[in-house]
Write a protein that holds these residues in place. Structure first.
Motif, PDB file in Angstrom:
ATOM      1  N   CYS A   1       6.538  -7.557   3.810  1.00  0.00           N
ATOM      2  CA  CYS A   1       5.212  -7.273   4.360  1.00  0.00           C
ATOM      3  C   CYS A   1       4.557  -8.602   4.699  1.00  0.00           C
ATOM      4  O   CYS A   1       5.076  -9.669   4.350  1.00  0.00           O
ATOM      5  CB  CYS A   1       4.346  -6.485   3.377  1.00  0.00           C
ATOM      6  SG  CYS A   1       3.879  -7.402   1.891  1.00  0.00           S
TER       7      CYS A   1
ATOM      8  N   ASP B   1       1.096  -2.131   5.766  1.00  0.00           N
ATOM      9  CA  ASP B   1       2.524  -2.074   5.440  1.00  0.00           C
ATOM     10  C   ASP B   1       2.773  -1.149   4.251  1.00  0.00           C
ATOM     11  O   ASP B   1       3.724  -0.355   4.250  1.00  0.00           O
ATOM     12  CB  ASP B   1       3.048  -3.479   5.131  1.00  0.00           C
ATOM     13  CG  ASP B   1       2.969  -4.400   6.340  1.00  0.00           C
ATOM     14  OD1 ASP B   1       3.098  -3.897   7.469  1.00  0.00           O
ATOM     15  OD2 ASP B   1       2.777  -5.610   6.149  1.00  0.00           O
TER      16      ASP B   1
ATOM     17  N   TYR C   1      10.695  -3.263  -3.295  1.00  0.00           N
ATOM     18  CA  TYR C   1       9.265  -3.027  -3.097  1.00  0.00           C
ATOM     19  C   TYR C   1       8.615  -4.187  -2.343  1.00  0.00           C
ATOM     20  O   TYR C   1       8.916  -5.355  -2.596  1.00  0.00           O
ATOM     21  CB  TYR C   1       8.554  -2.866  -4.448  1.00  0.00           C
ATOM     22  CG  TYR C   1       9.015  -1.690  -5.271  1.00  0.00           C
ATOM     23  CD1 TYR C   1       8.296  -0.497  -5.287  1.00  0.00           C
ATOM     24  CD2 TYR C   1      10.173  -1.775  -6.041  1.00  0.00           C
ATOM     25  CE1 TYR C   1       8.721   0.582  -6.054  1.00  0.00           C
ATOM     26  CE2 TYR C   1      10.609  -0.699  -6.804  1.00  0.00           C
ATOM     27  CZ  TYR C   1       9.875   0.476  -6.805  1.00  0.00           C
ATOM     28  OH  TYR C   1      10.300   1.548  -7.560  1.00  0.00           O
ATOM     29  N   SER C   2       7.709  -3.857  -1.436  1.00  0.00           N
ATOM     30  CA  SER C   2       6.919  -4.886  -0.760  1.00  0.00           C
ATOM     31  C   SER C   2       5.914  -5.461  -1.747  1.00  0.00           C
ATOM     32  O   SER C   2       5.349  -4.727  -2.562  1.00  0.00           O
ATOM     33  CB  SER C   2       6.171  -4.281   0.431  1.00  0.00           C
ATOM     34  OG  SER C   2       7.065  -3.676   1.339  1.00  0.00           O
TER      35      SER C   2
ATOM     36  N   ASN D   1      10.961   0.693  -0.525  1.00  0.00           N
ATOM     37  CA  ASN D   1      11.274   0.773   0.900  1.00  0.00           C
ATOM     38  C   ASN D   1      12.643   1.377   1.192  1.00  0.00           C
ATOM     39  O   ASN D   1      13.029   1.484   2.360  1.00  0.00           O
ATOM     40  CB  ASN D   1      11.223  -0.636   1.515  1.00  0.00           C
ATOM     41  CG  ASN D   1       9.850  -1.253   1.431  1.00  0.00           C
ATOM     42  OD1 ASN D   1       8.859  -0.616   1.760  1.00  0.00           O
ATOM     43  ND2 ASN D   1       9.777  -2.497   0.972  1.00  0.00           N
TER      44      ASN D   1
ATOM     45  N   THR E   1       4.858   2.751   4.077  1.00  0.00           N
ATOM     46  CA  THR E   1       5.859   3.165   3.087  1.00  0.00           C
ATOM     47  C   THR E   1       5.394   4.396   2.326  1.00  0.00           C
ATOM     48  O   THR E   1       6.160   5.350   2.126  1.00  0.00           O
ATOM     49  CB  THR E   1       6.135   2.015   2.099  1.00  0.00           C
ATOM     50  OG1 THR E   1       6.586   0.870   2.820  1.00  0.00           O
ATOM     51  CG2 THR E   1       7.192   2.415   1.081  1.00  0.00           C
TER      52      THR E   1
END
Length: 208
Positions: A11, A19, A72-73, A96, A23
């Motif tokens: 992101c 972002d 994960y972002s 994600n 998701t």
């Protein structure tokens, strides 16, 4: 001007909200009331004077990468305007890859805490114990672990020797042959209370 320490994964810091939303909109349970969290916020603090901003930020990135495993972002920032250095890690509550929500529970809380402590030890920084007291640096922990191993070896040598000797004098002779320096081995009214053993690699004598 103070330098700003910001990192992100999957992101952009400027568009992280959008972002994350993208998701979350793709999660299978996005309407589940139990998954109301859009993101999780972790704070990782360090003892004053122990770590630079650069190293603290690097440790924060290592924590995020080990914990979230590239799924994960996240956005990571290191505060430089406070007396104590600390990181803020904000990560999306859904991953994600499978678009599943992160499971927030006690088990994962302790996983995070243990990961953070491990990283601090690897960087030779102190940790905070559960009772709030300051913990040991890694080199102190390693030294203690080494001493514990030597004590365990002493107990093993004592037990093995006891099995093969018949008298106390034989026991002392065998232990000395193994390389131990023995003190307070005498009996009597003026004798010391405890016999002690010390191998060449021990920092101090240990009670037998």
């Amino acid at each position: 001007d103070q330098k700003l320490y910001i990192s992100s994964f999957a992101c952009s810091p400027e568009t992280a909200v959008l972002d994350f939303k993208y998701t979350l909109d793709h999660t299978h349970d996005c309407r589940d009331a139990h998954n109301a969290n859009k993101a999780f916020h972790l704070i990782q603090a360090f003892s004053p004077g122990e770590v630079s901003y650069e190293e603290a930020h690097q440790i924060g990135k290592e924590l995020a990468d080990r914990l979230l495993e590239g799924k994960y972002s996240y956005v990571l920032t290191t505060h430089t305007d406070k007396g104590h250095v600390h990181n803020h890690l904000i990560f999306c509550s859904a991953d994600n890859i499978t678009f599943s929500h992160y499971h927030d529970c006690k088990k994962n809380y302790w996983k995070i805490r243990n990961l953070s402590d491990t990283l601090c030890q690897e960087h030779n920084l102190s940790t905070i114990m559960p009772d709030g007291k300051k913990g040991m640096k890694y080199n102190e922990w390693a030294a203690n672990k080494s001493e514990s191993s030597k004590k365990a070896q002493l107990r093993k040598d004592i037990n093995q020797t006891i099995r093969i000797v018949s008298t106390y004098s034989e026991f002392l002779a065998f232990m000395e042959a193994k390389g131990y320096e023995i003190k307070n081995a005498e009996f009597g009214e003026n004798s010391r209370k405890y016999i002690t053993f010390r191998s060449p690699d021990m920092s101090r004598p240990v009670r037998g």
